[in-house]
Design a protein around this motif. Structure first.
Motif, PDB file in Angstrom:
ATOM      1  N   GLY A  91       0.820  -1.203   0.000  1.00  0.00           N
ATOM      2  CA  GLY A  91       0.000   0.000   0.000  1.00  0.00           C
ATOM      3  C   GLY A  91       0.856   1.255   0.000  1.00  0.00           C
ATOM      4  N   ASN A  92       0.191   2.402  -0.206  1.00  0.00           N
ATOM      5  CA  ASN A  92       0.917   3.682  -0.233  1.00  0.00           C
ATOM      6  C   ASN A  92       1.610   3.976   1.093  1.00  0.00           C
ATOM      7  N   ASN A  93       1.046   3.458   2.191  1.00  0.00           N
ATOM      8  CA  ASN A  93       1.647   3.683   3.501  1.00  0.00           C
ATOM      9  C   ASN A  93       2.558   2.527   3.919  1.00  0.00           C
ATOM     10  N   ASN A 123       8.605  -2.333   9.960  1.00  0.00           N
ATOM     11  CA  ASN A 123       9.820  -3.014   9.524  1.00  0.00           C
ATOM     12  C   ASN A 123       9.501  -4.245   8.664  1.00  0.00           C
ATOM     13  N   LEU A 124       8.444  -4.965   9.025  1.00  0.00           N
ATOM     14  CA  LEU A 124       8.044  -6.124   8.228  1.00  0.00           C
ATOM     15  C   LEU A 124       7.585  -5.705   6.839  1.00  0.00           C
ATOM     16  N   ASN A 125       6.902  -4.568   6.771  1.00  0.00           N
ATOM     17  CA  ASN A 125       6.435  -4.078   5.477  1.00  0.00           C
ATOM     18  C   ASN A 125       7.582  -3.747   4.527  1.00  0.00           C
ATOM     19  N   ASP A 126       8.747  -3.472   5.078  1.00  0.00           N
ATOM     20  CA  ASP A 126       9.901  -3.128   4.247  1.00  0.00           C
ATOM     21  C   ASP A 126      10.590  -4.367   3.674  1.00  0.00           C
ATOM     22  N   MET A 127      10.181  -5.551   4.126  1.00  0.00           N
ATOM     23  CA  MET A 127      10.810  -6.790   3.666  1.00  0.00           C
ATOM     24  C   MET A 127      10.091  -7.307   2.424  1.00  0.00           C
ATOM     25  N   THR A 128      10.809  -7.435   1.317  1.00  0.00           N
ATOM     26  CA  THR A 128      10.186  -7.867   0.056  1.00  0.00           C
ATOM     27  C   THR A 128       9.748  -9.324   0.091  1.00  0.00           C
ATOM     28  N   GLY A 129      10.336 -10.132   0.960  1.00  0.00           N
ATOM     29  CA  GLY A 129       9.975 -11.550   1.017  1.00  0.00           C
ATOM     30  C   GLY A 129       8.711 -11.828   1.806  1.00  0.00           C
ATOM     31  N   VAL A 130       8.142 -10.795   2.429  1.00  0.00           N
ATOM     32  CA  VAL A 130       6.928 -10.956   3.231  1.00  0.00           C
ATOM     33  C   VAL A 130       5.706 -10.805   2.336  1.00  0.00           C
ATOM     34  N   GLN A 134     -15.244  -3.800  -2.183  1.00  0.00           N
ATOM     35  CA  GLN A 134     -14.940  -3.740  -0.745  1.00  0.00           C
ATOM     36  C   GLN A 134     -13.485  -3.366  -0.493  1.00  0.00           C
ATOM     37  N   TYR A 135     -12.570  -3.966  -1.280  1.00  0.00           N
ATOM     38  CA  TYR A 135     -11.157  -3.643  -1.095  1.00  0.00           C
ATOM     39  C   TYR A 135     -10.891  -2.189  -1.476  1.00  0.00           C
ATOM     40  N   ALA A 136     -11.490  -1.736  -2.570  1.00  0.00           N
ATOM     41  CA  ALA A 136     -11.287  -0.355  -3.009  1.00  0.00           C
ATOM     42  C   ALA A 136     -11.782   0.625  -1.953  1.00  0.00           C
ATOM     43  N   ALA A 137     -12.942   0.322  -1.332  1.00  0.00           N
ATOM     44  CA  ALA A 137     -13.488   1.214  -0.304  1.00  0.00           C
ATOM     45  C   ALA A 137     -12.630   1.198   0.948  1.00  0.00           C
ATOM     46  N   ALA A 138     -12.141  -0.005   1.338  1.00  0.00           N
ATOM     47  CA  ALA A 138     -11.339  -0.110   2.564  1.00  0.00           C
ATOM     48  C   ALA A 138     -10.000   0.582   2.425  1.00  0.00           C
ATOM     49  N   THR A 139      -9.423   0.554   1.234  1.00  0.00           N
ATOM     50  CA  THR A 139      -8.108   1.166   1.020  1.00  0.00           C
ATOM     51  C   THR A 139      -8.197   2.557   0.390  1.00  0.00           C
ATOM     52  N   ARG A 140      -9.423   3.004   0.114  1.00  0.00           N
ATOM     53  CA  ARG A 140      -9.675   4.337  -0.450  1.00  0.00           C
ATOM     54  C   ARG A 140      -8.949   4.547  -1.784  1.00  0.00           C
ATOM     55  N   LEU A 141      -8.949   3.502  -2.590  1.00  0.00           N
ATOM     56  CA  LEU A 141      -8.368   3.599  -3.931  1.00  0.00           C
ATOM     57  C   LEU A 141      -9.460   3.964  -4.933  1.00  0.00           C
ATOM     58  N   THR A 181      -2.449   4.473  -8.197  1.00  0.00           N
ATOM     59  CA  THR A 181      -1.532   3.374  -8.515  1.00  0.00           C
ATOM     60  C   THR A 181      -1.369   2.477  -7.295  1.00  0.00           C
ATOM     61  N   VAL A 182      -1.411   1.193  -7.524  1.00  0.00           N
ATOM     62  CA  VAL A 182      -1.202   0.224  -6.447  1.00  0.00           C
ATOM     63  C   VAL A 182      -0.089  -0.718  -6.887  1.00  0.00           C
ATOM     64  N   LYS A 183       0.779  -1.105  -5.942  1.00  0.00           N
ATOM     65  CA  LYS A 183       1.925  -1.940  -6.277  1.00  0.00           C
ATOM     66  C   LYS A 183       1.751  -3.346  -5.728  1.00  0.00           C
ATOM     67  N   ILE A 184       2.085  -4.313  -6.567  1.00  0.00           N
ATOM     68  CA  ILE A 184       2.107  -5.702  -6.128  1.00  0.00           C
ATOM     69  C   ILE A 184       3.543  -6.215  -6.246  1.00  0.00           C
ATOM     70  N   VAL A 185       3.832  -7.318  -5.553  1.00  0.00           N
ATOM     71  CA  VAL A 185       5.147  -7.958  -5.643  1.00  0.00           C
ATOM     72  C   VAL A 185       4.964  -9.270  -6.387  1.00  0.00           C
ATOM     73  N   ALA A 186       5.600  -9.387  -7.532  1.00  0.00           N
ATOM     74  CA  ALA A 186       5.490 -10.592  -8.348  1.00  0.00           C
ATOM     75  C   ALA A 186       6.855 -10.960  -8.889  1.00  0.00           C
ATOM     76  N   GLU A 187       7.206 -12.229  -8.731  1.00  0.00           N
ATOM     77  CA  GLU A 187       8.488 -12.743  -9.228  1.00  0.00           C
ATOM     78  C   GLU A 187       9.669 -11.931  -8.704  1.00  0.00           C
TER      79      GLU A 187
END
Length: 795
Positions: A95-97, A631-638, A143-150, A155-161
């Motif tokens: 997320g943005n935060n 700190n956990l959010n900063d870990m790409t493997g999480v 529901q996800y869009a409303a909860a995250t106010r997107l 732009t939303v970022k995902i982690v793939a590969e």
């Protein structure tokens, strides 16, 4: 207006209290029937329309990866009318935060006009098929869009590969398979901000996940009349070389199963509860009209003498009950439509049905009127049949008193002689009017039982919260892929982390004697830990070094027990499929089933690996919990971070509907109990005016005379309350059983029937409350008795 019609209206006017009381009971029954039937009808209509217009698939197949060309091979199978290949995978969201969430990335071929499981855009626009290499567009579930106010343009970022991929939000959408978006069967409590459906173009999903020219999910449409099982086996054989992971029919698809289970529950309630209210109303009418025929015996004789025949007189008294049914149906229909409107809004909050869940079911209205009038007519005709035996000449004389004798208690001389005169009179009245006593007790039993069921929801939720949130961890962290246990050291050394325990989750299919069940195996360290396990009887369980503690829901489905050996097939989307034999060492039970536990070493042996883990449970310092999460959010493997506190808060927010339902049920139960006791008290008072007046004349005070009626009420109604408490326990069990068997999703849950002593106390208090309220209203006539006039009256 005919003479009999005028007489009917006068009767209604003189008995208006009883008339309105029994009308209220009928109204409540019709209200429940109309509201539940209407909501169920509207949801069914909306669902079927949506499924048909957007081509909902009949069967699902998941593989590790397969070439797109396999779709043509599957479509050539006789009985398969259409097949669509796509990509679906859960990926982390940043997320943005910096907050982590999980997205179910699902691809859709373009154009999708003829594809299975097409999208319905709710806001914004449909994504476009951009050339490879361009920034992909995404549609989110609402529901996800409303909860995250997107909103569109964000732009939303995902982690793939192993890399971050930006997606441009272009709107919100839903599909037949995402009416109720949920991660898995163990996540029925929605987590709108931590799990969402991300819908993207098929070619973009292939590029994002490095699956060019590949699919990992196939959905098919089956021709009417084709053998579903045979077709599924043939498609599975085609997909077997590509790592077949799972297959299931539409009815087991999570969203459809939850929606179907909810509608089944509505249908059960629409049949069960109204039958209670209408049945009690019919019994009240039977008692009322039976007494009316007896007290108006001379009037009936006069009517026959001046020319009215039996059918006319019989219909005259039956019309009283029919009027009750008509008025009850009219008021109940109005209240039912209003209640259905409120319930529809609540269901619209949980289900992404694009068609409006509203409207009036005219079929339900028609059936409600027919049911109400039919019940009144049957009760009226049955109770009024006594007019057929009345002869004009004999009706001019008072009816011969029935022979009476001692009641059985009078043989207990040691007990009987200790009773006061009013208690003796009350006991004789109760036992000499057995049918009326039974009707009163039955009504009070049902009313008290309904209150137990109403309050029982709160007790069950309390236990559910205690057990589900009794785990000792603050965060449950999942990794993007299994890693070595040594990787946990970097997390355990984070500031604020006081304890970290490894977890290895393996999706599997368990086989036993021809039966199978998909399950999640969770590997833990043996010994005391942050994951509490307990047996079905509530005793703590220790994790064995060898074997598995199977969930009670899976044990029931597979019909296995301690000592049995089952075969396990792994369903991880990475690596080869593994098969192994595991012995069942125990059965554990929690509110949410679908998870079986084994030691970490045993889990690695199932995977033929060593020291692998897929996540961790973390205990943190209270003041540093947010720092740990950052700190956990900063870990790409999480992959995801599940907070116990956040889940509890989300769950608590959704309890408003439960309290709304409890309030309605308690109100209905109180009205039912009040109507029963009020009618019984009024009938008893009317039948005994001469007796009560005689008591007043010989010196009994108003309090003593009204106390006599109170004792009679208490003898009948307190027994009803006493029977109603265990009856409520039975009703709660029947409801839970119906709910768990109505849906494959709900059957994976271990709902416990827990009723606290406070619930029984409140239910008993509610019973006493409507007893006293009805009694006070019914005995007001004692003060206004015209003693001279009553004593002169000859029935």
């Amino acid at each position: 207006m005919s003479i009999l019609s005028k007489k009917l209206w006068r009767t209604v006017k003189t008995t208006r209290g009883q008339f309105l009381a029994v009308t209220a009971v009928v109204m409540l029954g019709i209200t429940i029937y109309i509201s539940m039937s209407t909501v169920s009808y509207n949801m069914l209509r909306s669902r079927d329309t949506f499924y048909r217009e957007y081509n909902f698939a009949d069967y699902y197949f998941h593989v590790i990866k397969a070439p797109e060309g396999v779709i043509r091979q599957i479509e050539s199978v006789p009985g398969v009318t259409q097949a669509t290949g796509r990509i679906q995978k859960d990926v982390p969201v940043i997320g943005n935060n910096g907050e982590r969430a999980t997205a179910r990335l699902t691809s859709y071929p373009l154009p999708m006009n003829t594809e299975l499981n097409s999208l319905r855009v709710l806001s914004g626009r449909l994504f476009e098929k951009y050339p490879a290499g361009s920034e992909a567009e995404v549609l989110l579930d609402p529901q996800y869009a409303a909860a995250t106010r997107l909103s569109p343009g964000d732009t939303v970022k995902i982690v793939a590969e192993g890399r971050q991929v930006p997606l441009t939000v272009v709107g919100t959408a839903t599909a037949p398979e995402f009416i109720y978006p949920m991660k898995d069967a163990a996540s029925i409590i929605p987590e709108y901000g931590s799990f969402g459906i991300f819908m993207v173009p098929h070619n973009q999903a292939q590029e994002i996940l490095n699956l060019s020219g590949q699919v990992n999910q196939v959905v098919i449409k089956i021709a009417p009349g084709a053998d579903e099982k045979v077709l599924a086996d043939r498609v599975e054989s085609i997909l077997e070389p590509y790592g077949s992971l799972a297959s299931y029919p539409r009815r087991q698809q999570l969203s459809d199963a939850v929606l179907g289970g909810e509608m089944d529950q509505l249908k059960i309630m629409a049949r069960f509860l109204p039958s209670i209210f209408l049945g009690i109303a019919a019994l009240i009418e039977f008692v009322m009209l039976g007494r009316m025929v007896k007290t108006q015996r001379s009037q009936i004789g006069t009517m026959k003498a001046i020319g009215y025949n039996n059918p006319q007189i019989l219909w005259h008294y039956t019309s009283y009950a029919v009027l009750v049914g008509l008025l009850g149906a009219a008021l109940g229909s109005l209240a039912g439509v209003l209640l259905a409107s409120s319930l529809s809004k609540v269901y619209a909050m949980f289900f992404n049905l694009p068609e409006v869940i509203s409207g009036v079911s005219f079929q339900a209205l028609l059936y409600g009127f027919i049911l109400s009038i039919a019940v009144g007519a049957i009760a009226g005709l049955t109770a009024s049949r006594g007019v057929l035996a009345i002869q004009p000449a004999e009706s001019m004389r008072a009816e011969t008193p029935k022979a009476t004798g001692n009641i059985f208690m009078e043989s207990w001389s040691w007990f009987w002689h200790r009773l006061s005169a009013t208690w003796k009179m009350g006991l004789r009245t109760v036992f000499r009017n057995r049918f009326r006593t039974a009707v009163t007790m039955l009504g009070v039993t049902f009313a008290t039982g309904m209150m137990v069921v109403s309050f029982f929801y709160q007790d069950t939720v309390d236990v559910m919260i205690d057990e589900y949130f009794s785990q000792k961890y603050d965060y449950f962290v999942r990794f993007t892929e299994p890693v070595k246990e040594t990787e946990l050291l970097s997390i355990s050394r984070l500031e604020g982390v006081t304890k970290a325990e490894p977890v290895f989750e393996i999706p599997v299919k368990i086989y036993y004697e021809g039966r199978s069940q998909e399950e999640l195996l969770t590997g833990l360290r043996p010994g005391p830990g942050m994951q509490a396990l307990s047996s079905p009887d509530g005793n703590p369980l220790a994790l064995p070094d060898e074997g598995v503690l199977i969930s009670s829901s899976t044990a029931k489905k597979l019909q296995v027990g301690v000592g049995d050996e089952v075969e396990v097939e792994t369903l991880l989307p990475i690596g080869p499929t593994r098969f192994s034999k595991i012995k069942i060492m125990g059965v554990h039970e929690r509110f949410i089933g679908g998870t079986s536990y084994l030691s970490l070493q045993q889990a690695n042996r199932v995977m033929q690996e060593d020291q692998l883990i897929s996540g961790a449970m973390l205990k943190t310092d209270a003041g540093l919990a947010q720092l740990v999460k950052t700190n956990l959010n900063d870990m790409t493997g999480v992959s995801s971070i599940l907070s116990q506190q956040a889940v509890m808060e989300s769950f608590t927010e959704q309890l408003g509907f439960m309290y709304y339902f409890i309030f309605i049920m308690v109100a209905f139960a109180l009205v039912l109990g009040f109507a029963i006791v009020y009618n019984a008290s009024v009938i008893s008072f009317a039948e005994r005016k001469r007796e009560l007046a005689s008591l007043r004349v010989i010196g009994f005070t108003f309090q003593e005379v009204s106390g006599l009626l109170l004792k009679e009420n208490l003898l009948q109604t307190l027994l009803g309350v006493a029977f109603g408490l265990p009856f409520g326990r039975y009703l709660a069990g029947a409801y839970i059983n119906a709910m768990m068997t109505s849906s494959d999703v709900y059957s994976t849950y271990s709902f416990k029937i827990v009723i606290y002593p406070l619930t029984y106390t409140l239910s008993a208090f509610g019973g006493i409350l409507f007893i006293m309220a009805a009694y006070r209203l019914a005995v007001r006539g004692v003060k206004t008795l015209d003693l001279v006039e009553v004593l002169k009256t000859r029935d």
